[in-house]
Design a protein around this motif. Structure first.
Motif, PDB file in Angstrom:
ATOM      1  N   THR A 457      -7.236   5.676   3.852  1.00  0.00           N
ATOM      2  CA  THR A 457      -8.312   6.121   4.742  1.00  0.00           C
ATOM      3  C   THR A 457      -7.942   7.352   5.557  1.00  0.00           C
ATOM      4  O   THR A 457      -8.776   8.216   5.810  1.00  0.00           O
ATOM      5  N   HIS A 458      -6.658   7.451   5.985  1.00  0.00           N
ATOM      6  CA  HIS A 458      -6.257   8.561   6.854  1.00  0.00           C
ATOM      7  C   HIS A 458      -4.758   8.811   6.695  1.00  0.00           C
ATOM      8  O   HIS A 458      -3.986   7.858   6.544  1.00  0.00           O
ATOM      9  N   PRO A 459      -4.293  10.065   6.746  1.00  0.00           N
ATOM     10  CA  PRO A 459      -2.856  10.341   6.568  1.00  0.00           C
ATOM     11  C   PRO A 459      -1.960   9.660   7.599  1.00  0.00           C
ATOM     12  O   PRO A 459      -0.785   9.396   7.328  1.00  0.00           O
ATOM     13  N   ASP A 460      -2.494   9.383   8.798  1.00  0.00           N
ATOM     14  CA  ASP A 460      -1.656   8.840   9.877  1.00  0.00           C
ATOM     15  C   ASP A 460      -1.869   7.358  10.148  1.00  0.00           C
ATOM     16  O   ASP A 460      -1.287   6.817  11.100  1.00  0.00           O
ATOM     17  N   ILE A 461      -2.698   6.678   9.373  1.00  0.00           N
ATOM     18  CA  ILE A 461      -2.990   5.279   9.653  1.00  0.00           C
ATOM     19  C   ILE A 461      -1.745   4.415   9.448  1.00  0.00           C
ATOM     20  O   ILE A 461      -0.986   4.604   8.493  1.00  0.00           O
ATOM     21  N   TYR A 518      -7.499  10.643   0.176  1.00  0.00           N
ATOM     22  CA  TYR A 518      -7.874  10.255   1.538  1.00  0.00           C
ATOM     23  C   TYR A 518      -9.389  10.144   1.631  1.00  0.00           C
ATOM     24  O   TYR A 518     -10.111  11.097   1.333  1.00  0.00           O
ATOM     25  N   GLY A 520     -11.163   8.638   4.428  1.00  0.00           N
ATOM     26  CA  GLY A 520     -11.721   8.556   5.783  1.00  0.00           C
ATOM     27  C   GLY A 520     -11.737   7.135   6.325  1.00  0.00           C
ATOM     28  O   GLY A 520     -11.856   6.173   5.560  1.00  0.00           O
ATOM     29  N   LEU A 521     -11.624   7.007   7.650  1.00  0.00           N
ATOM     30  CA  LEU A 521     -11.637   5.692   8.290  1.00  0.00           C
ATOM     31  C   LEU A 521     -12.973   5.002   8.068  1.00  0.00           C
ATOM     32  O   LEU A 521     -14.030   5.639   8.109  1.00  0.00           O
ATOM     33  N   LEU A 527      -7.047   3.604  13.797  1.00  0.00           N
ATOM     34  CA  LEU A 527      -6.013   4.438  13.187  1.00  0.00           C
ATOM     35  C   LEU A 527      -4.651   3.758  13.347  1.00  0.00           C
ATOM     36  O   LEU A 527      -3.856   3.677  12.422  1.00  0.00           O
TER      37      LEU A 527
END
Length: 590
Positions: A457-461, A518, A520-521, A527
């Motif tokens: 969903t996100h690079p930093d999750i 990726y 998206g949330l 996050l």
């Protein structure tokens, strides 16, 4: 085919032993009389040989010596042979003294000489093939390096020699300084620094036979990849089962709490009637296995999915201690009939909707299943005087951003403020369990199998992870020390970046080319999950279990709010949840 091989082996050993026993009797007399047996002792020798033959065969058969394959002959079997030989000698000595005239003349010293000779010959016969196998190094198969000079490594080398797996060990390395320069199975043990040289020689397979922590294994795996090893395997030896397997993501992420105390759990669960709701789910299934293993008198499995209930019952071997209840926890009358019939002493409430996006799209059903279901279980546990009711909660209840997390926080508030003098009600909160249904790891495995890029969903999750078996043992351990009203928190360690997890799974599967996509949330998704354990939490006597603060609420008021919530329209639910849980900051956009 296997049965035929066993029969042939047994026949071979029996006939070989007959020759050994008869020849041992002859050589015993021969040694006693310096190579020239007087004629008058021949009759005694024949009688002695015949009686010892019968005794030896009976004891060898009864002790299971004829069931042992060549490769498994060891000290245990040698001890059996020694005991058998001693018993046979003692029995014959007794027979000799009872029927003294029958054997006269007879030199008694041959009994000891015979025992030593027969024991030596039987041992030499049985160990001969193992000696040959141990000296015969495999010269075919895939060349490899073994990491770890351990007892497991010796087992592995013997397995290779006997054709257990098609690998050809070339080197053994070990990180311990005191092992470097020693020998392990005729291999000179080298240092870990040598690993970087071997791929240039065409050795690109490494087998790890040393016990390492997940962090150490992860670091070693990264190094081996950097050096150019294409295949990295783990060798495990559990009981009689030996296994060379690929490293899994679970091996790298698993946390091993050092304070798991089986005796505490056994005392808590043993001899009691235990009810588990959501018994067919990932957590419920593991709790069911553990409770059965720890000696529950009766296990009441409550599950609304017919297939899941069938599956857990089959997994437990259709055990007669298990009672199956196909019931939805939101159906009060049906659930009460189960409580009334079995009168559980411990109730473990694992039934819940846990999938964040589905709960976002179906808030009415999420609230009804999670909150009403919990209320019904808590109320009935109190009504039927259960000793302890345990709510399985989640890290998503910490400052929730989604309907699922907010609903679980309401469950916590109701449960923790509902105990009475007869029933202790507690909650245990933890993060994600590895491999649970609907979680990211099975999803990634399915995408890899379908040759699709991994959806992140996100690079930093980030997320917290723990093995389901260890999480559930800690749940039971926390419940065992509860006094009522506590909110226990499991120490889940450090959070894992999902993008790193995806990359590692691609690397382990050898499909790095699939890449990461990726997306998206999703609605309601955080996050970062909140830290499970903070500085205000109090540690229990177990270092992996903490007690955190949970506010006191008026159950009467909360009861009215829950009724309002259950009567509300779907579009009203979020606002009512915010009234009950002020810290609920709904992220409905993703």
């Amino acid at each position: 085919m296997i049965k035929a091989t066993k029969t042939k082996r047994t026949i071979f050993f029996v006939f070989s032993d007959i020759l050994i026993f008869l020849s041992s009797a002859y050589f015993a007399f021969l040694l006693r009389f310096s190579g020239d047996i007087p004629y008058i002792f021949i009759s005694g020798m024949i009688k002695f040989a015949f009686i010892m033959l019968i005794l030896e065969l009976i004891f060898a058969y009864k002790s299971g010596l004829y069931k042992v394959p060549w490769r498994f002959f060891g000290l245990r079997e040698a001890r059996k042979m020694l005991i058998n030989s001693a018993l046979c000698a003692l029995i014959f000595t007794g027979i000799f003294f009872i029927f003294y005239d029958f054997f006269e003349p007879f030199p008694r010293s041959v009994i000891l000489i015979y025992a030593l000779i027969s024991l030596l010959l039987m041992g030499v016969l049985r160990i001969s093939k193992r000696v040959l196998l141990d000296f015969r190094k495999p010269s075919t198969g895939e060349p490899c390096v073994i990491i770890g000079a351990t007892n497991k490594t010796l087992q592995l080398l013997k397995g290779f020699a006997s054709g257990y797996a098609s690998y050809y060990p070339q080197y053994i390395v070990d990180p311990r300084k005191d092992s470097i320069g020693t020998t392990c199975g005729d291999f000179l043990v080298a240092s870990m620094d040598e690993l970087k040289k071997y791929p240039a020689e065409g050795i690109t397979t490494a087998i790890i036979s040393k016990k390492l922590s997940p962090a150490e294994l992860d670091a070693l795996h990264s190094k081996l990849n950097e050096y150019g090893y294409k295949k990295i395997k783990l060798f495990s030896l559990l009981g009689d089962d030996a296994n060379i397997k690929d490293i899994s993501i679970e091996d790298l992420l698993a946390r091993k709490p050092k304070d798991l105390d089986s005796s505490v759990i056994k005392e808590f669960i043993g001899g009691k009637v235990v009810m588990i709701t959501g018994a067919g789910g990932t957590i419920g299934s593991e709790l069911s296995r553990l409770c059965l293993a720890f000696g529950a008198k009766q296990l009441v499995l409550v599950e609304h999915s017919e297939y899941n209930l069938y599956a857990i019952n089959e997994a437990l071997g259709a055990n007669e201690r298990c009672k199956l209840a196909l019931v939805n926890v939101t159906q009060l009358d049906s659930l009460e009939r189960v409580f009334n019939r079995y009168r559980p002493q411990i109730v473990l409430h694992a039934a819940a909707y846990k999938h964040v996006p589905l709960c976002e799209f179906n808030p009415k059903e999420a609230v009804r299943n999670n909150i009403l279901g919990t209320k019904n279980v808590v109320d009935l546990a109190k009504k039927y005087a259960a000793l302890r009711m345990v709510l399985i909660s989640t890290d998503k209840a910490v400052r929730p951003t989604n309907v699922m997390g907010a609903s679980k926080r309401v469950c916590e508030l109701y449960a923790l403020n509902s105990g009475d003098e007869r029933t202790d009600v507690v909650a245990v909160r933890f993060g994600n369990v590895l491999g649970s249904s609907g979680s990211v790891i099975p999803k990634f495995k399915a995408q890899i199998a379908a040759n699709k890029p991994l959806s992140v969903t996100h690079p930093d999750i980030t997320r917290y992870f723990m093995l389901v078996s260890e999480a559930c043992q800690l749940v039971l351990q926390a419940a065992s020390i509860a006094r009522g009203g506590e909110l226990f928190v499991l120490d889940m360690g450090k959070p894992v970046k999902i993008a790193d997890l995806a990359q590692k799974m691609l690397l382990l599967s050898g499909k790095e080319e699939l890449g990461i996509e990726y997306v998206g949330l999703r609605p309601g998704e955080k996050l970062y999950e909140e830290l499970l354990v903070d500085e205000n939490d109090k540690q229990t006597k177990f270092e992996s279990i903490f007690v955190t603060h949970s506010e006191a609420v008026d159950v009467g008021i909360l009861d009215g709010q829950i009724k309002k919530l259950l009567d509300a329209k779907p579009e009203q639910i979020v606002e009512i949840l915010k009234e009950i849980v002020p810290e609920f900051n709904h992220n409905n956009k993703g």
